[in-house]
Design an enzyme around this catalytic site. Structure first.
Site, PDB file in Angstrom:
ATOM      1  N   GLY A 111      13.889  -6.124 -50.290  1.00  0.00           N
ATOM      2  CA  GLY A 111      13.548  -7.716 -49.776  1.00  0.00           C
ATOM      3  C   GLY A 111      14.989  -8.075 -49.464  1.00  0.00           C
ATOM      4  O   GLY A 111      15.330  -9.384 -49.105  1.00  0.00           O
ATOM      5  N   GLU A 157      11.935   8.290 -52.520  1.00  0.00           N
ATOM      6  CA  GLU A 157      11.204   7.595 -53.446  1.00  0.00           C
ATOM      7  C   GLU A 157       9.768   8.035 -53.909  1.00  0.00           C
ATOM      8  O   GLU A 157       9.196   8.480 -53.011  1.00  0.00           O
ATOM      9  CB  GLU A 157      11.140   6.136 -52.956  1.00  0.00           C
ATOM     10  CG  GLU A 157      12.160   5.325 -52.696  1.00  0.00           C
ATOM     11  CD  GLU A 157      12.086   3.861 -52.010  1.00  0.00           C
ATOM     12  OE1 GLU A 157      13.015   3.324 -51.918  1.00  0.00           O
ATOM     13  OE2 GLU A 157      10.998   3.734 -51.677  1.00  0.00           O
ATOM     14  N   GLY A 202      15.293  -1.688 -46.120  1.00  0.00           N
ATOM     15  CA  GLY A 202      14.342  -1.161 -45.107  1.00  0.00           C
ATOM     16  C   GLY A 202      13.810  -2.158 -44.239  1.00  0.00           C
ATOM     17  O   GLY A 202      14.296  -2.141 -42.945  1.00  0.00           O
ATOM     18  N   HIS A 203      12.865  -2.848 -44.713  1.00  0.00           N
ATOM     19  CA  HIS A 203      11.866  -3.576 -43.725  1.00  0.00           C
ATOM     20  C   HIS A 203      12.688  -4.638 -43.005  1.00  0.00           C
ATOM     21  O   HIS A 203      12.483  -4.628 -41.677  1.00  0.00           O
ATOM     22  CB  HIS A 203      10.783  -4.286 -44.774  1.00  0.00           C
ATOM     23  CG  HIS A 203       9.908  -5.132 -44.080  1.00  0.00           C
ATOM     24  ND1 HIS A 203      10.132  -6.408 -43.754  1.00  0.00           N
ATOM     25  CD2 HIS A 203       8.582  -4.812 -43.613  1.00  0.00           C
ATOM     26  CE1 HIS A 203       9.146  -6.768 -43.061  1.00  0.00           C
ATOM     27  NE2 HIS A 203       8.245  -6.001 -42.876  1.00  0.00           N
ATOM     28  N   HIS A 243       3.070   5.767 -44.641  1.00  0.00           N
ATOM     29  CA  HIS A 243       4.266   5.500 -43.463  1.00  0.00           C
ATOM     30  C   HIS A 243       4.927   7.147 -43.468  1.00  0.00           C
ATOM     31  O   HIS A 243       4.365   7.624 -42.733  1.00  0.00           O
ATOM     32  CB  HIS A 243       5.386   4.425 -43.816  1.00  0.00           C
ATOM     33  CG  HIS A 243       5.617   3.739 -45.273  1.00  0.00           C
ATOM     34  ND1 HIS A 243       5.937   4.644 -46.432  1.00  0.00           N
ATOM     35  CD2 HIS A 243       5.222   2.938 -45.840  1.00  0.00           C
ATOM     36  CE1 HIS A 243       5.908   3.967 -47.425  1.00  0.00           C
ATOM     37  NE2 HIS A 243       5.548   2.648 -47.255  1.00  0.00           N
ATOM     38  N   ARG A 278       4.438   7.874 -49.953  1.00  0.00           N
ATOM     39  CA  ARG A 278       3.281   7.190 -50.855  1.00  0.00           C
ATOM     40  C   ARG A 278       1.948   8.080 -50.909  1.00  0.00           C
ATOM     41  O   ARG A 278       1.630   8.955 -50.123  1.00  0.00           O
ATOM     42  CB  ARG A 278       2.786   5.811 -50.293  1.00  0.00           C
ATOM     43  CG  ARG A 278       3.645   4.665 -50.464  1.00  0.00           C
ATOM     44  CD  ARG A 278       3.083   3.385 -50.158  1.00  0.00           C
ATOM     45  NE  ARG A 278       3.923   2.394 -50.527  1.00  0.00           N
ATOM     46  CZ  ARG A 278       3.317   1.449 -51.711  1.00  0.00           C
ATOM     47  NH1 ARG A 278       2.572   1.918 -52.467  1.00  0.00           N
ATOM     48  NH2 ARG A 278       4.384   0.614 -52.087  1.00  0.00           N
ATOM     49  N   ARG A 326      -0.521   3.654 -34.165  1.00  0.00           N
ATOM     50  CA  ARG A 326      -1.221   4.410 -33.144  1.00  0.00           C
ATOM     51  C   ARG A 326      -1.614   5.870 -33.204  1.00  0.00           C
ATOM     52  O   ARG A 326      -1.982   6.628 -32.277  1.00  0.00           O
ATOM     53  CB  ARG A 326      -0.307   4.304 -31.791  1.00  0.00           C
ATOM     54  CG  ARG A 326      -0.352   2.902 -31.262  1.00  0.00           C
ATOM     55  CD  ARG A 326      -1.725   2.588 -30.711  1.00  0.00           C
ATOM     56  NE  ARG A 326      -1.887   1.289 -30.373  1.00  0.00           N
ATOM     57  CZ  ARG A 326      -1.539   0.746 -28.927  1.00  0.00           C
ATOM     58  NH1 ARG A 326      -1.101   1.486 -27.945  1.00  0.00           N
ATOM     59  NH2 ARG A 326      -1.861  -0.352 -28.723  1.00  0.00           N
ATOM     60  N   ASP A 357      10.975   3.878 -43.621  1.00  0.00           N
ATOM     61  CA  ASP A 357       9.570   4.063 -43.892  1.00  0.00           C
ATOM     62  C   ASP A 357       8.854   3.402 -42.679  1.00  0.00           C
ATOM     63  O   ASP A 357       7.889   3.747 -42.365  1.00  0.00           O
ATOM     64  CB  ASP A 357       8.937   3.330 -45.040  1.00  0.00           C
ATOM     65  CG  ASP A 357       9.405   4.130 -46.476  1.00  0.00           C
ATOM     66  OD1 ASP A 357       9.497   5.448 -46.177  1.00  0.00           O
ATOM     67  OD2 ASP A 357       9.403   3.586 -47.520  1.00  0.00           O
ATOM     68  N   THR A 390       3.747  -3.823 -50.961  1.00  0.00           N
ATOM     69  CA  THR A 390       5.046  -2.866 -50.882  1.00  0.00           C
ATOM     70  C   THR A 390       4.996  -2.852 -52.556  1.00  0.00           C
ATOM     71  O   THR A 390       4.283  -3.324 -53.364  1.00  0.00           O
ATOM     72  CB  THR A 390       6.027  -3.881 -50.581  1.00  0.00           C
ATOM     73  OG1 THR A 390       7.226  -3.134 -50.492  1.00  0.00           O
ATOM     74  CG2 THR A 390       5.814  -5.102 -50.889  1.00  0.00           C
TER      75      THR A 390
END
Ligand code: PXP
Length: 246
Positions: free
Chosen positions: A198, A73, A219-220, A53, A48, A21, A12, A103
């Site tokens: 997380g 998801e 992910g993050h 994203h 989402r 951008r 994501d 999140t």
């Protein structure tokens, strides 16, 4: 059931950077290709409601670009159900979604939302999509997942990750115990347990050591690390830590 733990990479936030951008770089599809090349087990993406994203058109592009299973998801809405039925991802992980959150901050209330979830889960299953419910590690939610006939649950590791960040050892231990106990209970009841949210190099080891867990979705942190060392290296390093934990 302590086999190889699968790593699903959530891409994501490659799209988040792209969207900052408004152009087409960096392309999450290229990230998916790198994950495939480096031995990742799956691609996870959260479409989402606000498309902040991943976007609709990314889904088909990801599916065309790699053979890795796609774990979509999605919120439990008619709109997302229609999209899932159109794209037929390998898996659909139903998550709670609030527009104003940064999140996915908590697990799905599978117990409270039983009646909303029944038709959505049934239709996903009829289409051959593997349904997973993103829940907190507690018995009430696991019972609800069982009653709903979900083959998979993903335990939300956000509470564990926060406790870890706070350096609160007692809370870390109790969150970990909750996830371990509920993973064992899920497996005993024929539900495949996954976990995510997380997770980092620093905190993943004790989670990866839980023998019943079949998959982690991360992910993050991986996308953040990729800024410094590249996505290939970041995925490799996470994979190594997970393998050592088993
Ligand atoms: N699993 C689920 C169900 C999620 O919603 C998310 C975040 O989108 C993740 C895993 C990955 O969390 P993180 O980006 O914090 O690694």
């Amino acid at each position: 059931m302590s086999g190889r733990l699968r790593l699903g990479v959530n891409i994501d936030h490659v799209a988040t950077i792209r969207n900052a951008r408004g152009g087409d770089h960096p392309d999450p599809v290229r990230a998916a290709e790198i994950v495939a090349a480096v031995g990742g087990d799956g691609i996870t993406a959260h479409l989402r409601e606000d498309r902040r994203h991943i976007r609709d058109e990314d889904l088909a592009r990801i599916q065309t670009a790699t053979d890795l299973p796609l774990n979509l998801e999605m919120a439990a809405t008619e709109e997302m159900l229609a999209i899932a039925l159109r794209h037929k991802p390998h898996a659909a992980c139903i998550v709670p979604e609030k527009r104003e959150e940064r999140t996915t901050e908590g697990g799905l209330d599978a117990a409270g939302l039983h009646n909303t979830l029944v038709p959505i889960i049934d239709r996903l299953k009829e289409a051959g999509i593997r349904v997973s419910l993103f829940i907190e590690a507690n018995e009430r939610q696991l019972d609800a997942a069982l009653r709903l006939g979900a083959p998979v649950v993903e335990f939300h590791t956000g509470g564990y990750a926060h406790a870890f960040l706070d350096g609160d050892r007692e809370r870390v231990a109790s969150e970990l115990k909750g996830i371990a106990d509920l993973s064992a209970l899920a497996a005993k009841n024929g539900i495949e347990p996954h976990a995510g949210h997380g997770l980092t190099y620093e905190n993943v080891q004790p989670i990866a050591a839980i023998p019943q867990l079949a998959e982690l979705n991360i992910g993050h942190y991986l996308v953040g690390e990729a800024v410094f060392v590249g996505l290939e290296q970041a995925v490799r390093q996470m994979r190594e830590i997970m393998d050592e934990a088993r």
